[in-house]
Design an enzyme around this catalytic site. Structure first.
Site, PDB file in Angstrom:
ATOM      1  N   HIS B 312     -78.681   1.043 -56.588  1.00  0.00           N
ATOM      2  CA  HIS B 312     -78.781   0.654 -55.181  1.00  0.00           C
ATOM      3  C   HIS B 312     -80.209   0.389 -54.739  1.00  0.00           C
ATOM      4  O   HIS B 312     -80.431  -0.314 -53.752  1.00  0.00           O
ATOM      5  CB  HIS B 312     -78.151   1.719 -54.284  1.00  0.00           C
ATOM      6  CG  HIS B 312     -76.656   1.682 -54.313  1.00  0.00           C
ATOM      7  ND1 HIS B 312     -75.923   2.374 -55.243  1.00  0.00           N
ATOM      8  CD2 HIS B 312     -75.763   1.018 -53.541  1.00  0.00           C
ATOM      9  CE1 HIS B 312     -74.633   2.132 -55.035  1.00  0.00           C
ATOM     10  NE2 HIS B 312     -74.506   1.312 -54.012  1.00  0.00           N
ATOM     11  N   GLY B 313     -81.177   0.960 -55.425  1.00  0.00           N
ATOM     12  CA  GLY B 313     -82.552   0.693 -55.003  1.00  0.00           C
ATOM     13  C   GLY B 313     -83.548   1.533 -55.764  1.00  0.00           C
ATOM     14  O   GLY B 313     -83.206   2.579 -56.321  1.00  0.00           O
TER      15      GLY B 313
END
Lengths: 296, 450
Positions: B312-313
């Site tokens: 996700h990041g």
């Protein structure tokens, strides 16, 4: 019937449903809007007999608590201030008020709203149908959205104003004020900042003052207190500028309240602060005197 | 190009006319060019990266299918995984890993949708390697599969086994598909424009300055974020799936009422289904899944969720979010006996999910800590919550959405045939809701950044 033909019929029916529903719902909701006790619904419905009218941005809302003014003076007060209300918008609102309602005896203006620019213009669409002045301001700042508002009538009701109007259907909004106090974590003195007015907004303030003077309505320009943790560094200079441009005295109360419990944040008082401030104003003869006392 | 932009409103009818007035390979060209225009609207330079990724996996797919030597095939799949993860690693994680270790930070622009299309192409070559998917020999069809615009930038991750066969045939226009597709699109716009975008500023101010908000305000902010991210992403997915349906494609579903889950394993079967099933098939099962005993299962779960978080990041807060979900899943497996009623389980799962969302949304651990300690401090009152009318508006819309979702649990309603007239009324109502409650600030979809 072919699938393509059925699809075209369905899409046409959908477009008709959307437009018809939009116009019908909007017509009903506009009636609801104008029955509300929210300040601007009351303004456009007309028949208000306020003796003291207040105009300003959020500082106008939270500094001039209308019920407390009425208790102190025995005069009917009506606060037309709103968060981010700039003088240009205030000018249109005031003219509309004078068109729809008997003139007040006195108008109180909180001039630090001259540092505000177009933030509230998006909300204007809600009452644009009742005011060509607001419609013009809205179209000037949001031309595409103004065009959309003409096509889809529900869109102008897509606003905080409309939600507020729904909330205040049955009760007055004049008791709207902060009740909380600045959290202890935010009480340390902060850096300095300056009141930087927009020239166009100062011009609008000057026009408002001239208009009121022409109509024989008393006008008071009052800078309400800031929390002592982070007051603007140029309040006196700002007051001087406004006095020069409007040719009217400014009652400068920037540092009038030192008690941090009287503030909800650095720039807004709470009910306790507003009441204390209004008592100071009454003591200084604000509601009776035409000029500020000598110390101003 | 954003689904919620004026540019897309102009792009879509032009594309539809071109799409339905062509057939066969010309239609594939229309889809390819339209998809590249859609992507180039954001930054045309990254179209080359997209085409490079497609070309590499197209070639490796054919080589993998042709090659009979297992050792060589292993090398080929390693090259494919290395190229894909290399792209992802450089653009998304270089500054995170190398920057943290060496202090060197490059100004790298994250190509929109890279996490999605890299997973899509990588799963294709893995499937060809496993011989569960035939290699696609038509470069035009394969490139269209990679760049197909409805799902290009934020999923769902539609795998080759589902999409390539659909690209191989010409879809005839169907009235029923158009009507049901538009219904999905309309519900997606309501979720995105009316709910998620209305919530966004309320959440932003709370996470930007948690110290300025009382406990109630922060708690409401966390609940709102749970629905913001759900409505934002499920809204995007609905629009993508609906668009595909109008065009004759079937993408499956990506969200299935996740906040009604009574366990975390159920939550992950309902939330971002295309990613969670991808992680299951290409990470969890290859790691051993649940076949190697209790501890190995726990280990596989934790690794899968940690990497899922990192996907996700590039921030430790995402890793921690993954770790929290991994822990939830492990604890759930360790104590499988259900001792609390289903309704209470749903509430518990929702609140633990919200707790994890705090770390997902916060820009740092200290920010998350400020939010959590702010909630725990019990300061202030509900009456002093700011933006109360905007908050109430969002709460009402969320309640209506949840009521619709709950209604779909009633078997009779779930399977009921919905007439075109009913769909017309629904789409019309969605349009009115968007007009009166929509936020037209052109906000990005949250999952674009992933």
């Amino acid at each position: 019937m072919s699938d393509a033909r059925r699809a075209v019929i369905w899409l046409v029916a959908l477009a008709a449903t959307i437009v018809a529903g939009d116009h019908l719902l909007a017509a009903v909701l506009r009636k609801v809007l104008l029955r509300s006790q929210f300040r601007y619904s009351r303004l456009y419905r007309g028949g208000n007999r306020a003796e003291i009218l207040i105009l300003g941005d959020s500082r106008g809302v939270h500094s001039f608590y209308a019920p407390a003014i009425e208790e102190l003076t025995g005069l009917r007060a009506f606060n037309l201030s709103y968060n981010s209300l700039s003088p240009r918008i205030a000018e249109a609102v005031l003219l509309d008020y004078l068109d729809h309602n008997p003139p007040p005896r006195m108008v109180v203006l909180e001039p630090t709203c001259a540092i505000v620019t177009g933030a509230l213009t998006a909300e204007l669409r809600t009452y644009a149908g009742s005011s060509p002045r607001l419609a013009a301001l809205y179209a000037e700042s949001h031309p595409a959205a103004a065009a959309a508002s003409r096509a889809f009538w529900l869109y102008p009701l897509n606003s905080e104003f409309f939600l507020e109007a729904l909330h205040y259907m049955r009760r007055t909004d004049q008791d709207w004020i902060h009740h909380d106090v600045i959290p202890h974590a935010r009480r340390a003195p902060g850096g300095t900042w300056r009141l930087a007015p927009y020239p166009g907004q100062v011009d609008a303030l000057a026009r408002i003052v001239r208009l009121l003077q022409r109509r024989g309505i008393e006008v008071r320009l009052v800078i309400a207190p800031y929390a002592p943790i982070k007051p603007p560094s140029n309040a006196a200079e700002f007051a001087g500028l406004i006095e020069r441009r409007t040719a009217a005295p400014v009652w400068n109360y920037v540092g009038a309240i030192a008690d941090l419990d009287a503030f909800a944040d650095a720039v807004h008082m709470n009910e306790r602060g507003s009441r204390a401030f209004l008592r100071i104003l009454a003591r200084d003869g604000f509601f009776g005197m035409a000029q500020p006392p000598a110390r101003f | 190009m954003l689904f919620n932009s004026l540019a897309f409103l102009a792009f879509l009818p032009i594309f539809m006319i071109a799409y339905w007035s062509t057939k066969g390979r010309v239609r594939l060209w229309v889809m390819l060019v339209a998809s590249l225009v859609f992507y180039a609207w954001w930054d045309w330079r990254f179209c080359f990266l997209l085409l490079f990724s497609a070309l590499v996996d197209y070639s490796l797919g054919i080589l993998l299918e042709n090659e009979r030597d297992d050792a060589l095939r292993r090398r080929l799949i390693i090259i494919s995984v290395a190229v894909n993860l290399g792209l992802l690693g450089f653009f998304k994680y270089f500054n995170f890993f190398v920057g943290q270790a060496t202090g060197i930070a490059l100004r790298i622009v994250l190509p929109v949708g890279i996490s999605f299309y890299v997973f899509k192409t990588m799963s294709y070559t893995i499937d060809v390697y496993r011989r569960t998917q035939a290699a696609e020999r038509d470069l035009l069809r394969f490139t269209t599969f990679v760049v197909f615009f409805p799902e290009l930038v934020a999923g769902p991750i539609v795998r080759a086994s589902r999409l390539l066969p659909q690209l191989a045939r010409d879809h005839r226009f169907s009235y029923a598909r158009m009507v049901s597709g538009l219904t999905l699109i309309a519900s997606g716009y309501v979720r995105k424009v009316a709910i998620a975008d209305s919530i966004a500023p309320l959440v932003d101010i709370r996470f930007a300055h948690p110290e300025a908000h009382n406990s109630w305000s922060l708690l409401i902010g966390v609940y709102l974020y749970a629905f913001q991210i759900y409505c934002d992403f499920s809204g995007y997915s609905s629009i993508a799936i609906g668009l595909a349906r109008v065009l004759g494609f079937d993408f499956g579903i990506n969200f299935d009422r996740p906040y009604f889950s009574s366990s975390f394993s159920e939550f992950w079967k309902r939330w971002h289904i295309s990613l969670s099933s991808w992680l299951r098939d290409y990470l969890y099962i290859p790691l051993g899944g649940s076949r190697g005993g209790t501890w190995r299962t726990y280990r596989s779960l934790m690794i899968t969720m940690l990497l899922g978080g990192l996907w996700h990041g590039a921030n430790w807060t995402f890793v921690f979010w993954g770790a929290l979900h991994g822990t939830y899943l492990v604890v759930e497996r360790a104590f499988p006996r259900r001792i609390i009623p289903r309704a209470l389980s749903i509430l518990l799962v929702f609140h633990l999910t919200c707790f994890a969302w705090v770390f997902f949304r916060a820009h740092s651990f200290s920010n998350a800590w400020e939010v959590l300690t702010g909630i725990a401090s019990m300061r202030g009152s509900l009456a002093d919550v700011e933006n109360r009318w905007r908050t109430l508006k969002c709460a009402v819309m969320i309640a209506v959405m949840l009521a619709f979702e709950a209604a779909a649990f009633v078997p009779k309603w779930r399977t009921a045939e919905v007439s075109p007239a009913m769909r017309l009324a629904f789409v019309g109502a969605c349009a009115w809701v968007v007009l009166i409650f929509g936020t037209f600030s052109g906000n990005n979809f949250i999952y674009f950044q992933f």
